[in-house]
Scaffold this active site. Structure first.
Site, short mmCIF file in Angstrom:
data_model
loop_
_atom_site.label_atom_id
_atom_site.label_comp_id
_atom_site.label_asym_id
_atom_site.label_seq_id
_atom_site.Cartn_x
_atom_site.Cartn_y
_atom_site.Cartn_z
N CYS A 2 57.39 37.40 17.01
CA CYS A 2 58.71 37.16 17.60
C CYS A 2 58.60 36.72 19.06
CB CYS A 2 59.54 38.43 17.55
SG CYS A 2 59.64 39.14 15.92
N ARG A 27 54.42 30.36 18.51
CA ARG A 27 54.06 31.70 18.05
C ARG A 27 54.43 31.92 16.58
NH1 ARG A 27 53.85 35.48 22.41
NH2 ARG A 27 54.79 37.06 21.11
N TRP A 75 60.01 36.72 13.60
CA TRP A 75 58.97 36.64 12.57
C TRP A 75 59.17 37.90 11.74
CZ3 TRP A 75 54.54 33.43 11.73
CH2 TRP A 75 53.57 33.97 10.88
N GLY A 100 58.47 43.78 18.43
CA GLY A 100 57.72 45.01 18.16
C GLY A 100 58.30 45.73 16.97
N GLU A 480 31.48 36.14 5.79
CA GLU A 480 32.50 35.69 6.73
C GLU A 480 31.86 35.21 8.04
OE1 GLU A 480 35.37 34.79 6.58
OE2 GLU A 480 36.22 34.94 8.57
N LYS A 484 32.29 31.47 9.46
CA LYS A 484 32.81 31.17 10.81
C LYS A 484 31.85 30.23 11.51
CE LYS A 484 35.95 32.03 10.55
NZ LYS A 484 36.72 32.61 9.52
N GLU A 487 31.79 26.63 10.03
CA GLU A 487 33.04 25.90 10.24
C GLU A 487 33.13 25.27 11.63
OE1 GLU A 487 35.75 29.31 9.31
OE2 GLU A 487 36.97 27.75 8.43
N HIS A 503 14.58 37.92 -3.52
CA HIS A 503 14.62 37.25 -4.83
C HIS A 503 14.69 35.73 -4.68
CE1 HIS A 503 14.84 41.03 -6.88
NE2 HIS A 503 15.80 41.42 -6.05
N LYS A 599 44.27 23.74 8.55
CA LYS A 599 44.62 25.16 8.62
C LYS A 599 45.13 25.67 7.28
CE LYS A 599 45.20 29.11 10.54
NZ LYS A 599 43.98 29.92 10.63
C1 F6R Z 1 38.33 29.94 7.27
C2 F6R Z 1 39.66 29.80 6.74
C3 F6R Z 1 39.81 29.37 5.31
C4 F6R Z 1 41.02 30.03 4.67
C5 F6R Z 1 41.27 29.49 3.26
C6 F6R Z 1 42.42 30.21 2.58
O1 F6R Z 1 38.33 30.29 8.60
O2 F6R Z 1 40.63 29.99 7.42
O3 F6R Z 1 38.66 29.64 4.58
O4 F6R Z 1 40.80 31.42 4.63
O5 F6R Z 1 41.55 28.13 3.33
O6 F6R Z 1 43.58 30.12 3.34
P1 F6R Z 1 44.76 31.13 3.16
O7 F6R Z 1 44.27 32.47 3.59
O8 F6R Z 1 45.87 30.60 4.01
O9 F6R Z 1 45.12 31.13 1.70
#
Ligand code: F6R
Length: 604
Positions: A2, A27, A75, A100, A480, A484, A487, A503, A599
Site C-alpha cells: 500500500c 509499489r 494492496w 500495515g 534456488e 539466482k 539468471e 554419482h 518477470k
Molecule cells: C526466478 C523467477 C522465476 C519465477 C517463475 C514462476 O527468479 O522469478 O523462476 O519463479 O517464472 O513465476 P511465478 O512465481 O510468478 O509463477
C-alpha cells in the site's frame, strides 16, 4: 504494498494527491482512493484497479482553497480488492488511510459492533476510524482521542486521519510502516509512505520513527513519541532523483528487495501466529477434510519454495506430499485422485503453465489452494482457497523476497496442517512458532555480511561452473542459489543434492569448478561435511556457508548460530542471494533486467 499520501495547504489538493499516488504506483496496488476535507465538508472517491479509474471518477471534482486531503493505494491483505475495501475508510465524520496490519482488529471490531457500529468493509483498517470516533465522545479534543486510539492498536501501521471536528488538521501515527512529512516555504505539509511523492514539493523532510504520532496544521508540525512526550522534527535533505528514491538508495531493486525481506516476512507472519497455533483466517478447515495427499505444483523459484515445503509437510504434517513442475505436469496425463489437495505456488498468479495445471485440477474435481503474492490474479480468482504471501510488488526479475515469503507461508502451513492432523505435539508446535517469530531477525542484512560477500565475489567471476550443494531443504535452497546466479550472472550453475555428487558430477571437480556448500549445523551436518570433503579431496574450489568453521574450504561465509535448521535456511538464503547479486554487479550486468527473462511468464 500500500501507499499513503497526505496534503494540507491551499494548492490544488486533488491534483497533489493523485500525482502523489501515481509516484507510488511502482509499489503495486489493486484499488485507490482519496478524501478531501474543504470548508468543513468531505469529498471522497474510490476506484478499483488502476489510477486512471480514480482519475476518471474525479474528473469533474475540483478543490479550490485550503484543504486537508489524504489518499491511498491499496494492496489487498484483509478483504478483496473492492471499492468498499479501498481506503480512505469512513466513520461518521472522519476518514482514515492506513498501511500495515492491525493485529487486534478482530477484538476491536467485535466490541465496536457490540456498541452498535456498522462496518462497511472487511478490512482491519476500518476499526481505526470507528475507534477514534468512539474515543472522541469521551475525550476533550480530537488529538486526545487520536492518541488514545493509537495506544489501543497492536500491529504495524502508518496512519493518516482527518476529521470534521478539527477540519484544518491532519493526524498521523507511525509504527512499523514507513512514513515521512515534508514542508516548504509556503507552509504546506506533505505526507507520504516513501520519498517520491514529495520530490519537487519539499526540499527537507522528517522521517517518522516508530511510536511517533501527532498532527499538522498550517502553522505547526507537532510530533510526540510513544510516551506522549513532544519532540522536535528532524529535517534532512530530500534526494531529488525519482528513480533512486524508488530504489531507496540501493543500486538495484533486487538489492532493495533482499534488504526488505525482514519487513515483508514480518508482514507475512502478522496476525497469523498465536502462542500455540497458526491462524489462517482465509482457510476454511473443511479444505483438508478427506485429504490424504498434498500435490505442489509451480515453476522456477516458486517450484523451489514448493520443494522445501514437501520436506516440511512430510516431516511435520505427516502427510504424503508430491511435487510437480507445472510445464511437465500439464502434458503427462497425470493421475489425479480426489483425496489430493492441489496446491499451486506463484508470485504473480499469472504464470501460464501453473495456471493451466490449476485448471486441470479443478476440472478433475480436486480441491485447490494457491499460495500467491498478487490478490485478484488469475490463480487467486480460480482456486478454491488462497493464502497471500504479502511480499509487496517485486520489481527485480530475479525473485528474492517472494521466495522468502513463500517458504515462510509453507512453514506456517505445515504446522497448521500438523495441528489439524495431530501430528506434532502442542509443545513442539509452540516451539516452532517461536522460531517463526525469529525469521525477520535472521534475514536482516548486516553491513559486515554484505561487505564480506562483496569482497569474496571477485574470486568467483570465471571458472567452468558452479555447483550449489545441500541436503534436505538445503537442496531446494541450493537449486534456488544456482538459479539466482545463472539468471543474473549468465554463469553456468547447478544445484545438486550433496549426497548425489559422487554419482556423476564429481567427475567435473577441479580448481575451476566452484562448489558453494550449504552446511547447516542442525541438519545432517556430518553427512554433508563428508560430501564436501570428497570434493575438497578432488581439488574443487569450495566456498562453505555454515555457522561452524570449516578448515577444508577455500572460502568460508559464517552465518550466525541458530537454534534450528530452518533459521539456518533463511540465513543461508540471504548469503546465496547476495553472492549472486555481487558477482553479477562485478560482471557489469543489469541485475534487475537480465537478458532473455520476463518477470511474469504468461506464455507457454
Ligand atoms: C526466478 C523467477 C522465476 C519465477 C517463475 C514462476 O527468479 O522469478 O523462476 O519463479 O517464472 O513465476 P511465478 O512465481 O510468478 O509463477
Amino acid at each position: 504494498m500500500c501507499g499513503i499520501v497526505g496534503y494540507l495547504g491551499e494548492k490544488n489538493t486533488k491534483k497533489i494527491l493523485l500525482d502523489g499516488l501515481k509516484e507510488l504506483e511502482y509499489r503495486g496496488y489493486d484499488s485507490a482512493g482519496i478524501a478531501v476535507l474543504e470548508n468543513g465538508n468531505f469529498s471522497y472517491y474510490k476506484a478499483v484497479g488502476k489510477l486512471v479509474n480514480l482519475e476518471d471518477k474525479t474528473k469533474d471534482y475540483e478543490t479550490k482553497g485550503f484543504a486537508a486531503g489524504i489518499g491511498h493505494t491499496r494492496w489487498a491483505t484483509h478483504g478483496k480488492p473492492t471499492e468498499l475495501n479501498a481506503h480512505p475508510h469512513l466513520g461518521e465524520s472522519s476518514y482514515v488511510v492506513h498501511n500495515g496490519i492491525i493485529e487486534n482488529y478482530a477484538n476491536l471490531k467485535k466490541e465496536l459492533i457490540a456498541d452498535g457500529v456498522t462496518f462497511l468493509s472487511q478490512t482491519d483498517t476500518e476499526v481505526i476510524v470507528h475507534q477514534f470516533e468512539k474515543n472522541l465522545k469521551s475525550c476533550a479534543t480530537a488529538f486526545e482521542a487520536f492518541g488514545k486510539t493509537i495506544s489501543e492498536l497492536d500491529g504495524a501501521y502508518a496512519v493518516l486521519l482527518v476529521t470534521k471536528s478539527e477540519a484544518d488538521t491532519i493526524f498521523f501515527a507511525k509504527h512499523g510502516s514507513p512514513m515521512l512529512v515534508g514542508t516548504n516555504k509556503e507552509g504546506e505539509k506533505y505526507f507520504a509512505s516513501s520519498d517520491t511523492p514529495l520530490i519537487g514539493h519539499c526540499q527537507d523532510v522528517n522521517y517518522f520513527e516508530d511510536g511517533d504520532f501527532g498532527y499538522v496544521t498550517a502553522n505547526d508540525i507537532a510530533i510526540f513519541n510513544n510516551d506522549g512526550v513532544k519532540k522536535e522534527a528532524v529535517f534532512s535533505a530530500l534526494s531529488q532523483n525519482k528513480l533512486s528514491a524508488q530504489k531507496d538508495g540501493y543500486r538495484f531493486f533486487m538489492e532493495k528487495e533482499i534488504y526488505e525481506q525482514s519487513d515483508v516476512i514480518s508482514d507475512t507472519l502478522m496476525g497469523r501466529l498465536s502462542d500455540e497455533k497458526i491462524i489462517f483466517d482465509e482457510l476454511d478447515k473443511s479444505l483438508f477434510d478427506g485429504i490424504n495427499e498434498i500435490k505442489l505444483c509451480a515453476c522456477g523459484t516458486s517450484y523451489h519454495a514448493a520443494m522445501s515445503a514437501s520436506y516440511l509437510f512430510e516431516r511435520y504434517s505427516k502427510i504424503r506430499t508430491s511435487l510437480e513442475i507445472a510445464s511437465e505436469f500439464r502434458y503427462r496425463s497425470p493421475i489425479m485422485s480426489k483425496d489430493t489437495l492441489f496446491v499451486v505456488i506463484s508470485q504473480s498468479g499469472e504464470t501460464a503453465d501453473t495456471l493451466e495445471t490449476l485448471k486441470m485440477a479443478k476440472k478433475a474435481g480436486l480441491k485447490t489452494l494457491v499460495i500467491c503474492n498478487v490478490d485478484n490474479s488469475s490463480m487467486v480468482r480460480l482456486a478454491d482457497a488462497c493464502i497471500l504471501t504479502r511480499a509487496g510488488i517485486e520489481k527485480g526479475v530475479a525473485s528474492t523476497k517472494a521466495f522468502a515469503t513463500q517458504v515462510t507461508v509453507f512453514w506456517m502451513l505445515s504446522l497448521f496442517v500438523a495441528k489439524l492432523r495431530n501430528s506434532l505435539d502442542t509443545n513442539e508446535i509452540a516451539r516452532q512458532i517461536s522460531l517463526l517469530r525469529e525469521i525477520p531477525t535472521h534475514v536482516k542484512v548486516t553491513d559486515e555480511m554484505h561487505e564480506r560477500i562483496k569482497r569474496l565475489s571477485k574470486r568467483y567471476l570465471h571458472g567452468h561452473g558452479f555447483f550449489f550443494i545441500g541436503r534436505d531443504v538445503f537442496f531446494p535452497l541450493a537449486l534456488e542459489g544456482a538459479l539466482k546466479l545463472k539468471e543474473i550472472s549468465y554463469l553456468h550453475a547447478e544445484g545438486y543434492p550433496s549426497g548425489e555428487m559422487k554419482h556423476g558430477p564429481i567427475a567435473l571437480a577441479d580448481p575451476e569448478l566452484f562448489t558453494i556448500a550449504l552446511l547447516p549445523e542442525h541438519l545432517h551436518y556430518e553427512k554433508s561435511k563428508s560430501n564436501v570433503e570428497e570434493l575438497s579431496a578432488r581439488d574443487s574450489t569450495i566456498c562453505v556457508i555454515s555457522a561452524i568453521e570449516f578448515d577444508k574450504a577455500d572460502d568460508f561465509v559464517q552465518i550466525s548460530t541458530c537454534q534450528d535448521y530452518m533459521l539456518e535456511f533463511f540465513e543461508m538464503m540471504i548469503v546465496v542471494q547476495l553472492l549472486s547479486l555481487e558477482i553479477s554487479i562485478r560482471l557489469g550486468n543489469d541485475v534487475d533486467m537480465p537478458r532473455n527473462l520476463a518477470k511474469s511468464v504468461t506464455v507457454e
